[in-house]
Design an enzyme around this catalytic site. Structure first.
Site, PDB file in Angstrom:
ATOM      1  N   ASN A  93      37.356  79.966 -10.410  1.00 33.55           N
ATOM      2  CA  ASN A  93      36.958  79.690 -11.779  1.00 33.55           C
ATOM      3  C   ASN A  93      37.757  80.477 -12.809  1.00 33.55           C
ATOM      4  OD1 ASN A  93      35.362  81.815 -10.457  1.00 33.55           O
ATOM      5  ND2 ASN A  93      34.396  82.096 -12.448  1.00 33.55           N
ATOM      6  N   GLY A 128      24.974  74.209  -9.708  1.00 34.02           N
ATOM      7  CA  GLY A 128      25.770  74.934  -8.724  1.00 34.02           C
ATOM      8  C   GLY A 128      25.121  76.208  -8.237  1.00 34.02           C
ATOM      9  N   THR A 129      24.474  76.939  -9.133  1.00 34.06           N
ATOM     10  CA  THR A 129      23.859  78.209  -8.727  1.00 34.06           C
ATOM     11  C   THR A 129      22.765  77.978  -7.697  1.00 34.06           C
ATOM     12  OG1 THR A 129      24.393  79.336 -10.797  1.00 34.06           O
ATOM     13  CG2 THR A 129      22.542  80.189  -9.542  1.00 34.06           C
ATOM     14  N   CYS A 162      29.816  82.800 -16.999  1.00 33.93           N
ATOM     15  CA  CYS A 162      28.573  83.414 -16.556  1.00 33.93           C
ATOM     16  C   CYS A 162      28.553  84.917 -16.795  1.00 33.93           C
ATOM     17  CB  CYS A 162      28.342  83.126 -15.069  1.00 33.93           C
ATOM     18  SG  CYS A 162      28.181  81.367 -14.724  1.00 33.93           S
ATOM     19  N   SER A 218      28.335  71.310  -9.414  1.00 38.13           N
ATOM     20  CA  SER A 218      27.528  71.395 -10.633  1.00 38.13           C
ATOM     21  C   SER A 218      27.964  70.308 -11.585  1.00 38.13           C
ATOM     22  CB  SER A 218      27.696  72.780 -11.280  1.00 38.13           C
ATOM     23  OG  SER A 218      26.820  72.944 -12.369  1.00 38.13           O
ATOM     24  N   GLY A 219      27.041  69.454 -12.019  1.00 40.07           N
ATOM     25  CA  GLY A 219      27.391  68.266 -12.772  1.00 40.07           C
ATOM     26  C   GLY A 219      28.006  68.511 -14.135  1.00 40.07           C
ATOM     27  N   HIS A 220      27.578  69.550 -14.840  1.00 39.58           N
ATOM     28  CA  HIS A 220      28.075  69.719 -16.204  1.00 39.58           C
ATOM     29  C   HIS A 220      29.547  70.110 -16.243  1.00 39.58           C
ATOM     30  CE1 HIS A 220      28.200  74.213 -16.798  1.00 39.58           C
ATOM     31  NE2 HIS A 220      27.448  74.176 -15.730  1.00 39.58           N
ATOM     32  N   THR A 251       9.517  66.687  -7.698  1.00 40.77           N
ATOM     33  CA  THR A 251       9.809  65.300  -8.045  1.00 40.77           C
ATOM     34  C   THR A 251      11.269  65.148  -8.458  1.00 40.77           C
ATOM     35  OG1 THR A 251       7.532  64.979  -8.791  1.00 40.77           O
ATOM     36  CG2 THR A 251       9.177  63.382  -9.550  1.00 40.77           C
TER      37      THR A 251
END
Length: 422
Positions: A193, A72-73, A367, A241-243, A279
């Site tokens: 958040n 996300g960042t 954060c 953000s995936g996590h 990559t």
């Protein structure tokens, strides 16, 4: 431990078994570089394309909208800096250069420049602007401040109300007339958040687009928690953000409409439509696609149970600590999010005491943890410093049982009593 209760899903989630199973072949067997033309490379490229299409569909977009990133960042920074700088150039706006400055040639401080340029125009009338809300995550607010520090952007923070909703009238005012003509981007979060409030993004987009200003949405807390319709809402850029929805950490994406000019922040081989060289992480892309699919399915199946759990938890906290005040919108909030301020204690002391009893929660944004900062979101909402420091957030990704809610309430009552009697 099996008897622990994890109430910090807003910080991160464990990786799901389905995601691990889907990723594993692309970590060991189908390990080719998707840019290679041989068979292993083509296999990887097909998997990457399929993951891109599935992930985009899960957020209401198309495969061409997806730029895979590290989280996300990075997605927020790419959108905010990349779009703002590209728009600044196309709009003929001027970064705040200092004529004759012997340092680095850029305006320091807030980037203000009020002189007259060589072309005789008032520099302030050509100064680029970026508009964000007063409660944005540091990934957004600090990226905007960076534009102010290095390119002289005027960074405008639109106020919010007591429930953290952005002031739509103030937003309209900031985009009207000449100010709107200098505005390169509006950036707002979809779900807060710290307090869980869901912002009226469709209205924000309508206001901004009426003034020809694109909109970036930070959906890091929302993806996998509430339905997202990227194209239906006519959003220009959206970060996830995936996590936060059960992938390994270090995975994310920026959804981006091709109508929006943008400058890449990473130069190199031109992967990801030339916007994120390097990559590609094929296993990571597969993880994102599988995880958002699982999260959306779970959302459909468990929505009512999640909302019921949230409301029962809120009621239980209020029952055992009547002085506790719910923060954020009581209804337009994330289904697995309960946040409060607790007069007379600090949120950090509460969470440490609860942790000793096997309950994991948070006193604010993950954060910012460990820096002993006053939560800026609560301050922007109108809470005083003492109240802001007493904030506690409890967030979950699965419905809670009645026994779990009772245990949390019992532990919280004991912790609050002990801390207020010291």
């Amino acid at each position: 431990m099996s008897d622990e209760i994890y109430l910090d899903a807003s910080a991160t989630e464990p990786v799901s078994s389905g995601v691990i199973e889907a990723m594993t072949p692309f970590l060991a067997d189908a390990f080719g570089n998707p840019a290679s033309v041989h068979q292993p490379g083509r296999t990887a490229a097909r998997a990457l394309a399929a993951a891109r299409e599935a992930f985009a569909a899960g957020l209401g977009g198309k495969s061409g909208d997806v730029v895979f990133t590290s989280g996300g960042t990075e997605s927020d920074n790419l959108a905010i800096k990349g779009i703002a700088m590209a728009r600044m150039k196309r709009m003929g706006l001027c970064p705040a250069f200092h004529a004759g400055d012997e340092t680095d040639g850029y305006q320091s401080g807030d980037g203000g420049s009020h002189g007259v340029g060589e072309d005789g125009q008032d520099a302030e009338s050509r100064r680029p602007r970026i508009v964000i809300s007063a409660v944005e995550h540091p990934a957004v607010s600090q990226a905007a401040d960076w534009l102010g520090r290095w390119f002289g952007f005027e960074v405008v923070r639109v106020p919010v109300d007591r429930q953290a909703h952005i002031d739509l009238e103030a937003l309209e005012d900031e985009l009207a007339g000449r100010k709107g003509e200098r505005t390169t981007l509006v950036s707002v979060m979809l779900a807060n958040n710290e307090v869980g409030t869901i912002e009226p993004v469709s209205q924000i987009v309508e206001i901004a687009h009426a003034h020809h200003v694109p909109v970036h949405v930070d959906a890091v807390q929302a993806a996998g928690r509430i339905p997202i319709r990227f194209r239906d809402w006519d959003i220009d850029a959206l970060a996830v953000s995936g996590h936060k929805f059960a992938t390994p950490k270090g995975l994310g994406a920026l959804m981006l409409r091709n109508r929006v000019p943008i400058e890449p922040l990473i130069s190199g081989g031109g992967q990801e439509h030339g916007l994120r060289s390097g990559t590609q992480n094929v296993a990571g892309a597969v993880a994102l696609a599988v995880a958002i699919g699982e999260a959306n399915e779970r959302m459909r199946d468990e929505w009512d149970a999640m909302v019921a759990s949230r409301n029962k938890l809120i009621d239980a906290v209020r029952r055992v600590v009547p002085a506790a005040e719910l923060t954020g919108d009581p209804e337009a909030r994330l289904p697995g999010h309960a946040s409060f301020v607790f007069p007379g204690v600090t949120g950090e002391a509460l969470l440490v005491d609860l942790d000793a009893h096997g309950i994991s929660c948070s006193s604010g944004s993950a954060c910012a943890m460990g820096r002993h900062e006053v939560p800026p979101t609560l301050m922007a909402m109108g809470f005083d410093e003492d109240a802001a420091k007493s904030a506690l957030r409890m967030s979950f990704a699965r419905p809670l049982t009645g026994d779990q809610i009772d245990r949390v309430a019992y532990a919280l009552e004991g912790s609050y009593t002990r801390l207020t009697q010291r």
